[in-house]
Design a protein around this motif. Structure first.
Motif, PDB file in Angstrom:
ATOM      1  N   ASP A  80       0.420  -1.316  -0.033  1.00 24.00           N
ATOM      2  CA  ASP A  80      -0.314  -0.405  -0.244  1.00 24.00           C
ATOM      3  C   ASP A  80       1.380   1.872   0.081  1.00 24.00           C
ATOM      4  OD1 ASP A  80       1.391   0.317   2.069  1.00 24.00           O
ATOM      5  OD2 ASP A  80      -1.058  -0.146   3.709  1.00 24.00           O
ATOM      6  N   SER A  81       0.416   2.243   0.612  1.00 29.03           N
ATOM      7  CA  SER A  81       1.143   3.732   0.817  1.00 29.03           C
ATOM      8  C   SER A  81       2.516   3.813   1.227  1.00 29.03           C
ATOM      9  CB  SER A  81       0.688   5.008   0.688  1.00 29.03           C
ATOM     10  OG  SER A  81      -0.317   4.493   1.659  1.00 29.03           O
ATOM     11  N   VAL A  82       2.114   2.941   2.040  1.00 28.08           N
ATOM     12  CA  VAL A  82       3.200   3.249   3.046  1.00 28.08           C
ATOM     13  C   VAL A  82       4.217   1.342   3.473  1.00 28.08           C
ATOM     14  CG1 VAL A  82       3.466   3.209   6.009  1.00 28.08           C
ATOM     15  CG2 VAL A  82       1.983   3.992   4.995  1.00 28.08           C
ATOM     16  N   TYR A  83       3.479   0.699   3.375  1.00 25.93           N
ATOM     17  CA  TYR A  83       4.605  -0.825   3.636  1.00 25.93           C
ATOM     18  C   TYR A  83       4.751  -1.040   2.605  1.00 25.93           C
ATOM     19  CZ  TYR A  83       4.967   0.416   8.672  1.00 25.93           C
ATOM     20  OH  TYR A  83       5.381   1.120   9.829  1.00 25.93           O
ATOM     21  N   THR A  84       5.172  -1.952   1.480  1.00 29.34           N
ATOM     22  CA  THR A  84       5.594  -3.604   0.932  1.00 29.34           C
ATOM     23  C   THR A  84       5.667  -4.320   2.395  1.00 29.34           C
ATOM     24  OG1 THR A  84       7.037  -1.775  -0.757  1.00 29.34           O
ATOM     25  CG2 THR A  84       6.820  -4.355  -0.639  1.00 29.34           C
ATOM     26  N   ARG A  85       4.593  -5.812   1.719  1.00 26.15           N
ATOM     27  CA  ARG A  85       4.536  -7.015   2.677  1.00 26.15           C
ATOM     28  C   ARG A  85       4.862  -8.389   1.405  1.00 26.15           C
ATOM     29  NH1 ARG A  85       0.697  -2.933   3.441  1.00 26.15           N
ATOM     30  NH2 ARG A  85      -0.724  -3.228   5.399  1.00 26.15           N
ATOM     31  N   THR A  86       5.383  -9.297   1.995  1.00 26.96           N
ATOM     32  CA  THR A  86       6.575  -9.915   1.281  1.00 26.96           C
ATOM     33  C   THR A  86       5.732 -11.511   2.757  1.00 26.96           C
ATOM     34  OG1 THR A  86       7.810  -9.356   0.685  1.00 26.96           O
ATOM     35  CG2 THR A  86       8.275 -11.807   0.955  1.00 26.96           C
ATOM     36  N   MET A  87       5.194 -12.355   2.409  1.00 27.22           N
ATOM     37  CA  MET A  87       5.459 -13.358   3.306  1.00 27.22           C
ATOM     38  C   MET A  87       5.827 -14.333   3.485  1.00 27.22           C
ATOM     39  SD  MET A  87       1.899 -15.321   1.286  1.00 27.22           S
ATOM     40  CE  MET A  87      -0.197 -13.978   1.111  1.00 27.22           C
ATOM     41  N   VAL A  88       6.742 -14.890   4.309  1.00 31.45           N
ATOM     42  CA  VAL A  88       7.546 -15.883   4.657  1.00 31.45           C
ATOM     43  C   VAL A  88       6.863 -16.449   5.729  1.00 31.45           C
ATOM     44  CG1 VAL A  88       9.328 -15.943   5.962  1.00 31.45           C
ATOM     45  CG2 VAL A  88       9.235 -14.112   4.728  1.00 31.45           C
ATOM     46  N   ILE A  89       7.533 -18.041   4.720  1.00 34.07           N
ATOM     47  CA  ILE A  89       6.974 -19.169   5.474  1.00 34.07           C
ATOM     48  C   ILE A  89       8.621 -20.361   5.634  1.00 34.07           C
ATOM     49  CG2 ILE A  89       4.786 -19.255   4.465  1.00 34.07           C
ATOM     50  CD1 ILE A  89       5.247 -21.365   2.414  1.00 34.07           C
ATOM     51  N   ASP A  90       8.145 -21.481   6.589  1.00 35.32           N
ATOM     52  CA  ASP A  90       8.646 -22.242   7.115  1.00 35.32           C
ATOM     53  C   ASP A  90       8.094 -23.020   7.421  1.00 35.32           C
ATOM     54  OD1 ASP A  90      12.330 -22.539   7.876  1.00 35.32           O
ATOM     55  OD2 ASP A  90      11.110 -23.384   8.122  1.00 35.32           O
ATOM     56  N   VAL A  91       8.350 -24.695   6.216  1.00 33.48           N
ATOM     57  CA  VAL A  91       7.910 -25.451   6.485  1.00 33.48           C
ATOM     58  C   VAL A  91       8.049 -26.582   7.786  1.00 33.48           C
ATOM     59  CG1 VAL A  91       7.123 -27.957   5.650  1.00 33.48           C
ATOM     60  CG2 VAL A  91       7.317 -25.478   3.965  1.00 33.48           C
ATOM     61  N   GLY A  92       7.384 -27.062   8.407  1.00 32.58           N
ATOM     62  CA  GLY A  92       8.030 -28.430   9.805  1.00 32.58           C
ATOM     63  C   GLY A  92       8.107 -29.320   9.248  1.00 32.58           C
ATOM     64  N   PHE A  93       9.747 -29.752   9.737  1.00 32.01           N
ATOM     65  CA  PHE A  93       9.226 -31.802   8.827  1.00 32.01           C
ATOM     66  C   PHE A  93       9.672 -32.169   9.962  1.00 32.01           C
ATOM     67  CE2 PHE A  93      11.163 -29.286   4.729  1.00 32.01           C
ATOM     68  CZ  PHE A  93      10.510 -30.281   4.779  1.00 32.01           C
ATOM     69  N   THR A  94       9.542 -31.954  11.642  1.00 27.55           N
ATOM     70  CA  THR A  94       9.167 -32.899  12.418  1.00 27.55           C
ATOM     71  C   THR A  94       8.433 -34.235  11.939  1.00 27.55           C
ATOM     72  OG1 THR A  94       6.884 -32.007  13.326  1.00 27.55           O
ATOM     73  CG2 THR A  94       8.485 -31.308  14.635  1.00 27.55           C
ATOM     74  N   LEU A  95       7.461 -34.268  10.907  1.00 27.13           N
ATOM     75  CA  LEU A  95       7.049 -36.020  11.127  1.00 27.13           C
ATOM     76  C   LEU A  95       8.022 -37.139   9.783  1.00 27.13           C
ATOM     77  CD1 LEU A  95       3.697 -35.190   9.391  1.00 27.13           C
ATOM     78  CD2 LEU A  95       3.968 -35.692  11.476  1.00 27.13           C
ATOM     79  N   VAL A  96       9.155 -35.700   9.962  1.00 31.24           N
ATOM     80  CA  VAL A  96      10.654 -37.048   9.588  1.00 31.24           C
ATOM     81  C   VAL A  96      10.945 -37.920  10.720  1.00 31.24           C
ATOM     82  CG1 VAL A  96      12.446 -36.853   8.199  1.00 31.24           C
ATOM     83  CG2 VAL A  96      10.963 -34.800   7.433  1.00 31.24           C
TER      84      VAL A  96
END
Length: 393
Positions: A80-96
């Motif tokens: 928007d006029s004030v902020y640029t936004r970026t999603m950051v995601i990190d997959v968990g691998f506890t099931l491994v």
């Protein structure tokens, strides 16, 4: 903070001040002089001198901290006029760990499941593989270093360009990438989802891992017909200001704190502080708030435990007071009588003062104040009324 000794001393000073005014009135009486002398002479004291000081704030500046919002119910990309936004995601691998046989299986296909079903527009984006993992609470810089080589290919379209849209909630990634993540934990990295349509100002939001349902996950299909869903363990929205400013800024989303010092050396160390407050003038049209903070939010004044903004102790300290800042407000005034008195008494650190958003790292918001380079009528100032001790003789 428990300040019983201060309250007692403050009360004593107040009593002396009242007594001084009363004695002054008696000394101005038109009654004839008595051979017994004045009341002040009888008490054997002379009231202290009252001073009103207007002090320019010193060393005022803004410190920024690259800590994204990680506790929101949604993650966002766009601007928007004030902020640029970026999603950051990190997959968990506890099931491994609980399914070690997965490391021996071959990945046939893999997709990120993102709950984009509620989007009403199509949002062009790219998925980028970062050079590190992300854990909530980490700091993250901007993503200007990312290149096409860092982009994650859509193996179905054979393109690094893709869309977030309601029509699909499964976003393919190369099977080889998922394979490496499952078999080798040293190759696991976070993903940045970057909005690429710079011609259209808008923001896409989807449920985050904080939600109990519709949270993001990695869906993996193996060649033996088995499937596994690896939930996203950590995610955040990284906010970056779209414009720079010479003004003092307190903000959240992209956390910034204002720091300043009060030049207390000009005050006598044994001064009784009657009142003290800090006044800052708001830069017009600089208020920004979203979600629950559309019309006002709260600022906190505190004495930091360290003067080094890089130290963790700078973010902690003695809370002094808090004040709401509202849209359209032209100035803000922080009472600090007790704090100034205790600093002079060396019972609180003389580390200056900092201003932050209450409940920092929760919602994007911003306000700007004029600094010491502004016109005299707009500079941040500290106003102190004090008096010297009474002279008993």
């Amino acid at each position: 903070m428990n300040l019983p000794s201060f309250r007692v001393r403050a009360a004593a000073f107040a009593l002396l001040a009242v007594l001084g005014v009363w004695l002054s009135l008696l000394s101005c009486s038109s009654d004839p002089t008595s051979s017994l002398g004045s009341d002040s002479d009888l008490l054997g004291s002379k009231p202290g001198t009252v001073y009103t000081d207007t002090l320019d704030a010193q060393d005022d500046t803004t410190y920024a901290f690259n800590q994204p919002i990680a506790v929101g119910q949604s993650i966002e990309t766009g601007y928007d006029s004030v902020y640029t936004r970026t999603m950051v995601i990190d997959v968990g691998f506890t099931l491994v760990t609980s399914h070690p046989g997965d490391t021996l299986r071959t990945v046939q296909s893999a997709s990120l499941h993102l709950s984009t079903g509620a989007l009403t527009q199509v949002f062009p984006v790219r998925f980028y593989q970062l050079n590190r993992r992300y854990t909530e609470g980490d700091t993250l810089s901007d993503f200007s270093h990312l290149t096409d080589a860092d982009a994650i290919l859509d193996p179905v379209k054979n393109s690094i360009d893709r869309n977030l849209e309601a029509a699909t909630q499964l976003y393919p990634i190369p099977a080889s990438l998922a394979q490496s993540w499952i078999r080798d934990d040293t190759t696991r990295t976070a993903i940045a989802i970057v909005y690429t349509d710079l011609a259209n100002q808008r923001v896409a939001g989807i449920p985050s891992s904080e939600k109990t349902d519709n949270h993001p996950y990695l869906l993996v299909n193996f060649t033996d017909g088995r499937s596994r869903s690896f939930e996203v363990a950590n995610d955040a929205t990284v906010y970056k200001p779209r414009q720079s400013t010479p003004n003092l800024v307190v903000s959240d989303g992209f956390p910034r704190r204002v720091y300043l010092r009060a030049p207390l050396a000009s005050l006598q160390k044994d001064s009784a502080v009657h009142t003290a407050h800090t006044l800052l003038h708001v830069v017009p049209n600089s208020f920004y708030g979203t979600q629950a903070d559309t019309s006002e939010f709260t600022l906190v004044l505190y004495i930091p435990d360290s003067t080094d903004p890089k130290a963790a102790a700078f973010k902690t300290g003695q809370r002094i007071t808090e004040q709401a800042i509202k849209q359209g407000q032209t100035k803000i005034d922080f009472p600090m009588t007790n704090a100034i008195f205790l600093v002079l008494e060396k019972k609180l650190k003389n580390n200056g003062f900092a201003i932050r958003c209450a409940d920092e790292n929760t919602v994007p918001r911003k306000i700007e104040f004029y600094g010491s380079d502004a016109a005299d009528s707009l500079k941040p100032r500290i106003f102190i009324t004090s008096s010297t001790p009474a002279d008993f003789h």
